[in-house]
Design an enzyme around this catalytic site. Sequence first.
Site, PDB file in Angstrom:
ATOM      1  N   ASN A   1      35.117 -38.384 -72.658  1.00  0.00           N
ATOM      2  CA  ASN A   1      34.966 -37.744 -73.815  1.00  0.00           C
ATOM      3  C   ASN A   1      33.735 -37.265 -74.344  1.00  0.00           C
ATOM      4  O   ASN A   1      33.506 -36.761 -74.936  1.00  0.00           O
ATOM      5  CB  ASN A   1      35.396 -38.101 -75.218  1.00  0.00           C
TER       6      ASN A   1
ATOM      7  N   SER B   1      36.151 -27.880 -74.176  1.00  0.00           N
ATOM      8  CA  SER B   1      35.817 -27.249 -74.628  1.00  0.00           C
ATOM      9  C   SER B   1      36.512 -26.075 -73.993  1.00  0.00           C
ATOM     10  O   SER B   1      36.500 -25.153 -73.381  1.00  0.00           O
ATOM     11  CB  SER B   1      33.968 -27.692 -75.209  1.00  0.00           C
TER      12      SER B   1
ATOM     13  N   TYR C   1      25.479 -25.842 -72.941  1.00  0.00           N
ATOM     14  CA  TYR C   1      26.797 -26.629 -73.546  1.00  0.00           C
ATOM     15  C   TYR C   1      27.589 -25.901 -72.625  1.00  0.00           C
ATOM     16  O   TYR C   1      28.992 -26.471 -71.957  1.00  0.00           O
ATOM     17  CB  TYR C   1      27.451 -26.353 -75.028  1.00  0.00           C
ATOM     18  N   ALA C   2      27.654 -24.714 -72.949  1.00  0.00           N
ATOM     19  CA  ALA C   2      29.557 -23.822 -72.115  1.00  0.00           C
ATOM     20  C   ALA C   2      29.396 -23.891 -71.005  1.00  0.00           C
ATOM     21  O   ALA C   2      30.149 -24.027 -70.337  1.00  0.00           O
ATOM     22  CB  ALA C   2      29.313 -21.993 -72.854  1.00  0.00           C
ATOM     23  N   ALA C   3      28.013 -23.873 -70.054  1.00  0.00           N
ATOM     24  CA  ALA C   3      27.880 -24.211 -68.627  1.00  0.00           C
ATOM     25  C   ALA C   3      28.762 -25.277 -67.904  1.00  0.00           C
ATOM     26  O   ALA C   3      29.282 -26.305 -66.729  1.00  0.00           O
ATOM     27  CB  ALA C   3      26.514 -23.122 -67.891  1.00  0.00           C
ATOM     28  N   SER C   4      28.280 -26.891 -68.996  1.00  0.00           N
ATOM     29  CA  SER C   4      28.321 -28.015 -68.755  1.00  0.00           C
ATOM     30  C   SER C   4      29.650 -28.233 -69.352  1.00  0.00           C
ATOM     31  O   SER C   4      30.393 -29.119 -68.114  1.00  0.00           O
ATOM     32  CB  SER C   4      27.766 -28.917 -69.478  1.00  0.00           C
ATOM     33  N   LYS C   5      30.891 -27.384 -69.523  1.00  0.00           N
ATOM     34  CA  LYS C   5      31.946 -27.872 -70.296  1.00  0.00           C
ATOM     35  C   LYS C   5      33.305 -27.516 -68.781  1.00  0.00           C
ATOM     36  O   LYS C   5      34.371 -27.649 -68.998  1.00  0.00           O
ATOM     37  CB  LYS C   5      32.690 -27.311 -71.352  1.00  0.00           C
TER      38      LYS C   5
END
Length: 225
Positions: free
Chosen positions: A62, A117, A131-135
């Site tokens: 998480n 996410s 952030y988007a790429a990591s999720k």
Amino acid sequence: MNILLTGGTRGIGAAIATRLADHHVFATGSADGDLADPATPARLWATALERFAGRVDVLINNAGIFEATPIDASDADWLAGWNRTMAVNLTASAELCRFAVRHFLELGGGRIVNVASRAAYRGDSPAHWHYAASKAGMVAMTKTIARSYAAQAVYAFAICPGFTMTGMAEDYLNSRGGDKLLADIPLGKVADPEEVAEIAAFCVVNAPPSMTGAVLDVNGASYVR
């Protein structure tokens, strides 16, 4: 049931820890180490094994960060922001998943729940490419684990919240005009941490094996697929 939960001291993680209080939960937070440090995941896993007498049944990834990195930042700052977000959100989760899968194969099974996410599918703001790429990477990793180890009773699930009313989300809503963002959520409200926790608990306790590989959305219909 013995559960290792990262990011378990506030927000969604704290709600998950509370919801699963009937089980043995090792809820880690920043005091337990910086997940950007490559040594931290192995140390957390070793601590969990020690605490639970050598048996971990469930891993819940998480922990995550949401730090702006505008495209007009200096090259060095932009790359540093990208690398730090990937290290915390994806690489640390991947390392823990690897430890968990190897352990579960020895045990005869186990479960992984990765909190990703909505951004994994919808993308995010211009300052949050990383952030988007990591999720998105976390979702792809979850599906790969599910496909690779289902026959060995290792099950993996991902949860994709939209905005959730944590301190991080409140800051973001305030900075970008909360009313405008709320208008994009048909439900008319952001999710409560307890709602995400309920889904995490379902994945841990009640989700049938045939659900392995599932990605569960919690976004008030702001992104449907």
